[in-house]
Design a protein around this motif. Structure first.
Motif, PDB file in Angstrom:
ATOM      1  N   HIS A   1     -13.063  55.074  29.787  1.00 41.26           N
ATOM      2  CA  HIS A   1     -14.192  55.441  29.304  1.00 41.26           C
ATOM      3  C   HIS A   1     -14.875  54.456  28.626  1.00 41.26           C
ATOM      4  O   HIS A   1     -16.039  54.292  28.279  1.00 41.26           O
ATOM      5  CB  HIS A   1     -14.019  56.812  28.331  1.00 41.26           C
ATOM      6  N   LEU A   2     -13.973  53.382  27.789  1.00 42.38           N
ATOM      7  CA  LEU A   2     -14.511  52.460  26.977  1.00 42.38           C
ATOM      8  C   LEU A   2     -15.093  51.253  28.170  1.00 42.38           C
ATOM      9  O   LEU A   2     -16.122  50.826  27.841  1.00 42.38           O
ATOM     10  CB  LEU A   2     -13.309  51.623  26.233  1.00 42.38           C
ATOM     11  N   ILE A   3     -14.339  51.091  29.183  1.00 41.49           N
ATOM     12  CA  ILE A   3     -14.784  50.334  30.201  1.00 41.49           C
ATOM     13  C   ILE A   3     -16.072  50.724  30.707  1.00 41.49           C
ATOM     14  O   ILE A   3     -17.117  49.945  30.974  1.00 41.49           O
ATOM     15  CB  ILE A   3     -13.811  49.930  31.346  1.00 41.49           C
ATOM     16  N   GLU A   4     -16.161  51.960  30.962  1.00 41.40           N
ATOM     17  CA  GLU A   4     -17.396  52.534  31.455  1.00 41.40           C
ATOM     18  C   GLU A   4     -18.618  52.402  30.483  1.00 41.40           C
ATOM     19  O   GLU A   4     -19.754  51.845  30.875  1.00 41.40           O
ATOM     20  CB  GLU A   4     -17.154  53.992  31.678  1.00 41.40           C
ATOM     21  N   GLU A   5     -18.329  52.486  29.149  1.00 41.31           N
ATOM     22  CA  GLU A   5     -19.313  52.387  28.270  1.00 41.31           C
ATOM     23  C   GLU A   5     -19.905  50.903  28.070  1.00 41.31           C
ATOM     24  O   GLU A   5     -20.873  50.703  28.091  1.00 41.31           O
ATOM     25  CB  GLU A   5     -18.834  52.875  26.915  1.00 41.31           C
ATOM     26  N   VAL A   6     -18.951  49.920  28.158  1.00 39.57           N
ATOM     27  CA  VAL A   6     -19.491  48.470  28.068  1.00 39.57           C
ATOM     28  C   VAL A   6     -20.118  48.289  29.457  1.00 39.57           C
ATOM     29  O   VAL A   6     -21.116  47.442  29.328  1.00 39.57           O
ATOM     30  CB  VAL A   6     -18.081  47.760  28.161  1.00 39.57           C
ATOM     31  N   CYS A   7     -19.718  48.952  30.428  1.00 43.23           N
ATOM     32  CA  CYS A   7     -20.375  48.426  31.965  1.00 43.23           C
ATOM     33  C   CYS A   7     -21.962  49.065  31.500  1.00 43.23           C
ATOM     34  O   CYS A   7     -22.935  48.341  32.077  1.00 43.23           O
ATOM     35  CB  CYS A   7     -19.686  49.022  32.920  1.00 43.23           C
ATOM     36  N   ARG A   8     -22.026  50.383  31.335  1.00 44.73           N
ATOM     37  CA  ARG A   8     -23.269  51.040  31.171  1.00 44.73           C
ATOM     38  C   ARG A   8     -24.141  50.186  29.924  1.00 44.73           C
ATOM     39  O   ARG A   8     -25.359  49.805  30.548  1.00 44.73           O
ATOM     40  CB  ARG A   8     -23.342  52.379  30.755  1.00 44.73           C
ATOM     41  N   ALA A   9     -23.690  49.839  28.874  1.00 50.20           N
ATOM     42  CA  ALA A   9     -24.442  48.985  28.118  1.00 50.20           C
ATOM     43  C   ALA A   9     -24.873  47.684  28.614  1.00 50.20           C
ATOM     44  O   ALA A   9     -25.912  47.280  28.598  1.00 50.20           O
ATOM     45  CB  ALA A   9     -23.634  48.806  26.746  1.00 50.20           C
ATOM     46  N   VAL A  10     -24.188  47.152  29.351  1.00 44.31           N
ATOM     47  CA  VAL A  10     -24.664  45.776  29.947  1.00 44.31           C
ATOM     48  C   VAL A  10     -25.713  46.138  31.071  1.00 44.31           C
ATOM     49  O   VAL A  10     -26.723  45.328  31.021  1.00 44.31           O
ATOM     50  CB  VAL A  10     -23.396  45.008  30.301  1.00 44.31           C
ATOM     51  N   ASP A  11     -25.219  47.147  31.909  1.00 45.86           N
ATOM     52  CA  ASP A  11     -26.289  47.092  33.139  1.00 45.86           C
ATOM     53  C   ASP A  11     -27.537  47.790  32.591  1.00 45.86           C
ATOM     54  O   ASP A  11     -28.641  47.534  33.246  1.00 45.86           O
ATOM     55  CB  ASP A  11     -25.411  48.249  34.129  1.00 45.86           C
ATOM     56  N   GLN A  12     -27.725  48.528  31.516  1.00 43.20           N
ATOM     57  CA  GLN A  12     -29.076  49.042  31.216  1.00 43.20           C
ATOM     58  C   GLN A  12     -29.360  48.274  29.662  1.00 43.20           C
ATOM     59  O   GLN A  12     -30.521  48.834  29.357  1.00 43.20           O
ATOM     60  CB  GLN A  12     -28.503  50.746  30.610  1.00 43.20           C
ATOM     61  N   GLY A  13     -29.088  47.154  29.629  1.00 52.56           N
ATOM     62  CA  GLY A  13     -29.803  46.268  28.489  1.00 52.56           C
ATOM     63  C   GLY A  13     -29.471  46.864  27.332  1.00 52.56           C
ATOM     64  O   GLY A  13     -30.348  46.347  26.441  1.00 52.56           O
ATOM     65  N   ARG A  14     -28.530  47.741  27.120  1.00 53.68           N
ATOM     66  CA  ARG A  14     -28.250  48.100  25.783  1.00 53.68           C
ATOM     67  C   ARG A  14     -27.610  47.150  24.929  1.00 53.68           C
ATOM     68  O   ARG A  14     -27.003  46.240  25.447  1.00 53.68           O
ATOM     69  CB  ARG A  14     -27.626  49.703  25.777  1.00 53.68           C
ATOM     70  N   ASP A  15     -27.417  47.465  23.827  1.00 53.30           N
ATOM     71  CA  ASP A  15     -26.467  46.850  22.695  1.00 53.30           C
ATOM     72  C   ASP A  15     -25.099  46.839  23.370  1.00 53.30           C
ATOM     73  O   ASP A  15     -24.611  47.915  23.227  1.00 53.30           O
ATOM     74  CB  ASP A  15     -26.639  47.151  21.105  1.00 53.30           C
ATOM     75  N   ASN A  16     -24.375  45.614  23.491  1.00 54.06           N
ATOM     76  CA  ASN A  16     -22.857  45.666  23.868  1.00 54.06           C
ATOM     77  C   ASN A  16     -22.340  44.920  23.055  1.00 54.06           C
ATOM     78  O   ASN A  16     -21.054  44.598  22.976  1.00 54.06           O
ATOM     79  CB  ASN A  16     -22.835  45.043  25.267  1.00 54.06           C
TER      80      ASN A  16
END
Length: 153
Positions: free
Chosen positions: A42-57
């Motif tokens: 779930h942590l990997i998932e969160e990092v991937c989503r942040a990067v993919d969606q242009g959110r703060d990573n």
């Protein structure tokens, strides 16, 4: 009385299904990535989503999104970095900031985890009409809103 019986059945069902989903997800994660826990996935998932969606990573944003302390996140990232799933990258515009990014191995793990969720949803909706799917989604949204408001706020 019928309402009470239905409410009890719904409660029993939700508890059982929630536990089954957690167990199944754990089995799936250990099958596809034996060296990962569900929490790490779930942590990997969160990092991937942040990067993919242009959110703060940045680490602080990821910790907040996961609802963990900076220290807990640091320990988890250290492990995931050692396993080759995540990497820390210095922000080019602010050298004090460190961004978390998935590696190729992290992307593959995330893809496989996403496949699990896709299969789960597909199996759920294939037996329902469009109207039933809408009603189910509305009911689950109500549960999610209650949990977020009462316990995650």
């Amino acid at each position: 009385m019928e309402h009470d019986r239905c409410a009890k059945e719904l409660n029993d069902f939700l508890v059982e299904v929630f536990n089954d989903i957690l167990k199944t997800e754990e089995l799936y994660v250990t099958e596809c990535c034996a060296d990962l826990s569900v929490r790490e996935m779930h942590l990997i998932e969160e990092v991937c989503r942040a990067v993919d969606q242009g959110r703060d990573n940045r680490s602080s944003a990821i910790a907040a999104a996961q609802g963990v302390t900076a220290g807990t996140l640091t320990a988890a990232v250290n492990q995931l970095e050692a396993k080759g799933y995540l990497e820390r990258v210095r922000d080019s515009s602010d050298k004090r900031s460190v961004r978390l990014c998935p590696t190729g191995k992290g992307r593959e793990a995330d893809r496989r985890h996403t496949d699990f969720h896709r299969e789960l949803v597909a199996a759920t909706v294939e037996t329902l009409t469009a109207e039933e799917t809408e009603v189910l989604a509305r009911g689950l949204s109500g549960i999610a809103a209650f949990i977020r408001a009462k316990y995650l706020a």
